[in-house]
Design an enzyme around this catalytic site. Structure first.
Site: not given
Ligand code: COD
Ligand code: ZN
Ligand code: ZN
Length: 375
Positions: A47, A49, A68, A175, A52
């Protein structure tokens, strides 16, 4: 020969320092103490996170075993454990459910006060870890630490699931899937016939789309700067896909024009302050509901004009899709088994656990949605 009560030697991916690759190490996993459960991991998702935590934008004590989003089989249980037994299929819960705190007793809230997310200690509830490597204690991550062949979790941080479920798929319920899906069906409470906008089409954003579709939304507008994400978004239910880079005006203005003043439900699933504001502004000023799903990097904040809320707009957020984890995870697995939603389209790569660093490269390059590591 039973391993119960004994120290287990196994492999785990240890992060010794931030911004470095994982080292696959031989570690020792001590037996579970009272109210703890030792799990043989079968599969784990990778994931954002976790990434991160590697980069340091989420702080957690080091050295650590991350991960996780896993699923496995109970190997042994400590004294007093009643909700699972050896041989049960389970999902560890990064957001636990103690059942006793104020939040667990609240009918709508889900963020149990026994969580190890807000101020991570990197330990089990008793303040210690069951992992050692080269004579050194290794920290836990978010009560789960699934990047290990064996892990130990508190009983409040594990849910028993259907014995017939495929662990290499339902691990996503630990998750990413639940976080996105619940944001739509439980947090926003998307209504039939409504219009939705989803910012960010990673595994979590696509799961929001699955939730919006399940809830009967009529229009689901997917927003991402990577157009390669659009085909999958459409496959899962997006009716339109837009790329902010294709427009000279702010994307919230584009969305307002497309939707007679703003969408009913908007979701920020990226974790950036600028897109949180775009998402908020793209929801209708009087009847819109905007949900924050992403977490911004440590200690960043937004300054907001209260008038944005005064006309009736709702701004909210939740961890783990607002689901009470121990109660909801078995039901979500049952719903998957009943084909109420798919998980397969989210899994783009399956790799052996040892290739964990490759899995993170795939995530960083935007090539994967979810990689599942198998043990
Ligand atoms: N504008 C539009 N799209 C964008 C931009 C932007 N400026 N920047 C990036 N993106 C797109 C990317 O191209 C990508 O497709 C997407 O955003 C992000 O996808 P991923 O693959 O990086 O992320 P995910 O889906 O696995 O996770 C996203 C979260 C936001 C959920 C994650 O990063 C996060 O913040 N997690 C914490 C929230 C939470 O509940 N955490 C608990 C455990 S995870
Ligand atoms: Zn997660
Ligand atoms: Zn609780």
């Amino acid at each position: 020969m039973s391993t119960a009560g004994k120290v287990i030697k196994c492999k785990a991916a240890v992060l010794w320092e931030t911004k470095k690759p994982f080292s696959i190490e031989d570690i020792e996993v001590a037996p579970p103490k009272a109210h703890e459960v030792r799990i043989k991991m079968v599969a784990t998702g990778v994931c954002r996170s976790d990434d991160h935590a590697i980069s340091g934008s989420i702080t957690t004590p080091l050295p650590v075993i991350l991960g996780h989003e896993g699923a496995g089989i109970v190997e042994s249980v400590g004294e007093g454990v009643t909700s699972v037994k050896p041989g049960d299929k389970v999902i560890p819960l990064f957001s636990p459910q103690c059942g006793k705190c104020r939040i667990c007793k609240h009918p709508e809230s889900n963020f149990c006060m026994k969580n190890d997310l807000v101020q991570p200690r990197g330990t089990l509830l008793d303040g210690t870890s069951r992992f050692t490597c080269k004579g050194k204690s290794i920290y836990n991550f978010t009560s789960t630490s699934t990047f290990s062949q064996y892990t130990v979790v508190d009983e409040i941080a594990v849910a028993k699931i259907d014995g017939a479920s495929p662990l290499d798929k339902v691990c996503l319920i630990g998750c990413g899937f639940s976080t996105g899906y619940g944001s739509a069906v439980k947090v926003a409470k998307v209504t039939p016939g409504s219009t939705c906008a989803v910012f960010g089409l990673g595994g979590v954003g696509l799961s929001v789309i699955i939730g919006c579709k399940t809830a009967g939304a009529a229009r689901i507008i997917a927003v991402d700067i990577n157009k390669d994400k659009f085909a999958k978004a459409k496959e899962l239910g997006a009716t339109e896909c837009i790329n902010p880079l294709d427009y000279s005006k702010p994307i919230h203005e584009v969305l307002q024009e497309m939707t007679d003043g703003g969408v009913d439900f908007s979701f920020e699933v990226i974790g950036r302050l600028d897109t949180m504001m775009s998402s908020l502004l793209s929801s209708h000023a009087s009847c819109g509901v905007s949900v924050v799903v992403g977490v911004p990097p440590n200690s960043q904040s937004l300054s907001v004009n209260p008038l944005l809320l005064l006309l009736g707009r709702t701004w909210k957020g939740a961890i783990f899709g607002g689901f009470k984890s121990k109660d909801s995870v078995p039901k979500l697995v049952a719903d998957f088994m009943a084909k109420k939603f798919p998980l397969e389209p989210l899994i783009t790569h399956v790799l052996p656990f040892e290739k964990i660093n490759e899995a993170f490269e795939l995530l960083r390059s935007g090539k994967s949605i979810r990689t599942v590591l198998t043990f």
